[in-house]
Write an enzyme that holds these catalytic residues in place. Sequence first.
Site, mmCIF file in Angstrom:
data_model
loop_
_atom_site.group_PDB
_atom_site.id
_atom_site.type_symbol
_atom_site.label_atom_id
_atom_site.label_comp_id
_atom_site.label_asym_id
_atom_site.label_seq_id
_atom_site.Cartn_x
_atom_site.Cartn_y
_atom_site.Cartn_z
ATOM 1 N N CYS A 203 3.571 1.538 -1.976
ATOM 2 C CA CYS A 203 3.036 2.164 -0.763
ATOM 3 C C CYS A 203 2.350 1.138 0.139
ATOM 4 O O CYS A 203 1.856 0.115 -0.326
ATOM 5 C CB CYS A 203 2.032 3.254 -1.154
ATOM 6 S SG CYS A 203 1.838 4.480 0.151
ATOM 7 N N ASP B 168 -4.536 10.826 -7.314
ATOM 8 C CA ASP B 168 -5.171 9.576 -6.910
ATOM 9 C C ASP B 168 -6.657 9.683 -7.252
ATOM 10 O O ASP B 168 -7.193 10.785 -7.438
ATOM 11 C CB ASP B 168 -4.963 9.358 -5.398
ATOM 12 C CG ASP B 168 -5.311 7.944 -4.951
ATOM 13 O OD1 ASP B 168 -5.582 7.080 -5.805
ATOM 14 O OD2 ASP B 168 -5.307 7.707 -3.720
HETATM 15 O O1 LIG Z 1 -3.296 3.028 1.464
HETATM 16 C C1 LIG Z 1 -3.951 3.581 2.361
HETATM 17 O O2 LIG Z 1 -4.502 2.902 3.253
HETATM 18 C C2 LIG Z 1 -4.066 5.069 2.395
HETATM 19 C C3 LIG Z 1 -4.699 5.658 3.466
HETATM 20 C C4 LIG Z 1 -4.828 7.032 3.541
HETATM 21 C C5 LIG Z 1 -4.301 7.841 2.537
HETATM 22 C C6 LIG Z 1 -3.656 7.263 1.450
HETATM 23 C C7 LIG Z 1 -3.525 5.888 1.355
HETATM 24 N N1 LIG Z 1 -2.913 5.280 0.267
HETATM 25 C C8 LIG Z 1 -2.546 5.919 -0.967
HETATM 26 O O3 LIG Z 1 -3.351 5.384 -2.021
HETATM 27 C C9 LIG Z 1 -2.598 5.384 -3.241
HETATM 28 C C10 LIG Z 1 -2.525 4.001 -3.864
HETATM 29 O O4 LIG Z 1 -3.729 3.351 -3.902
HETATM 30 P P1 LIG Z 1 -4.046 2.053 -4.795
HETATM 31 O O5 LIG Z 1 -4.379 0.987 -3.831
HETATM 32 O O6 LIG Z 1 -2.830 1.677 -5.609
HETATM 33 O O7 LIG Z 1 -5.209 2.442 -5.642
HETATM 34 C C11 LIG Z 1 -1.182 5.788 -2.880
HETATM 35 O O8 LIG Z 1 -0.973 7.147 -3.204
HETATM 36 C C12 LIG Z 1 -1.126 5.598 -1.386
HETATM 37 O O9 LIG Z 1 -0.196 6.473 -0.810
#
Ligand SMILES: O=C(O)c1ccccc1N[C@@H]1O[C@H](COP(=O)(O)O)[C@@H](O)[C@H]1O
Length: 211
Positions: free
Chosen positions: A6, A131
């Site tokens: 992502c 998450d």
């Molecule tokens: O990544 C972002 O900036 C974000 C912003 C707003 C909503 C979701 C976002 N990311 C999501 O976060 C998880 C992964 O996070 P990690 O860094 O691996 O802990 C994933 O579901 C993204 O879609």
Amino acid sequence: MRVKICGITTVEQGSAIATLGATALGFICVPESPRYISPAQIGSITAALPPPYPDCIGVFANASLPTIQATVARAHLTAVQLHGQESPAFCQAVRAALSQVELIKALRVRSAADLASAQTYEPYVDTLLLDAYHPTQLGGTGQTLDWEKLTQFRPARPWFLAGGLSPENVLSAIAQLSPAGIDLSSSVERSPGDKDLAKVAQLFEQLHQYE
Ligand SMILES: O=C(O)c1ccccc1N[C@@H]1O[C@H](COP(=O)(O)O)[C@@H](O)[C@H]1O
């Protein structure tokens, strides 16, 4: 196993990560995020992807239905991930308006009640995603969930595990929880939105051990 990377922001990195084996690419459609890219920029990336084509997932947080519809059309998305405080009724409306698109509801888990709320979404979504909760950031935080508290999570829909997954801990997470998919962002980047292809390759090396 589905593998979503992502926070893709460039044509080169999107194509390289698809070639390395990602089955899904995520694009952040949340304007406040440092990983945000516009629908037109996403469209440039999705148009350049090589086969076999990965799923192209737009990540939204509390966006309006017209915004989501317009972004799906302009960016050629195959899936929508709702990562904010969207209600089951809103998911139902998205499902009705975008029947050809996979609908994923992300739950930012802080308590057992958050986990239990998955049931209320199941009738309206294709897929769930867990998450970690963060008080000031919606996602991409690098924070892991308490996996011990997820061992009894058996929703009626397939689900992605997200939150702080990395090449180092992903095999342990899969062994403990057997999710249908995994979702990684901040652990495989140099800075927000700039993916580290060496780390992504390391992830797939780890996953090949699991196969
Ligand atoms: O990544 C972002 O900036 C974000 C912003 C707003 C909503 C979701 C976002 N990311 C999501 O976060 C998880 C992964 O996070 P990690 O860094 O691996 O802990 C994933 O579901 C993204 O879609």
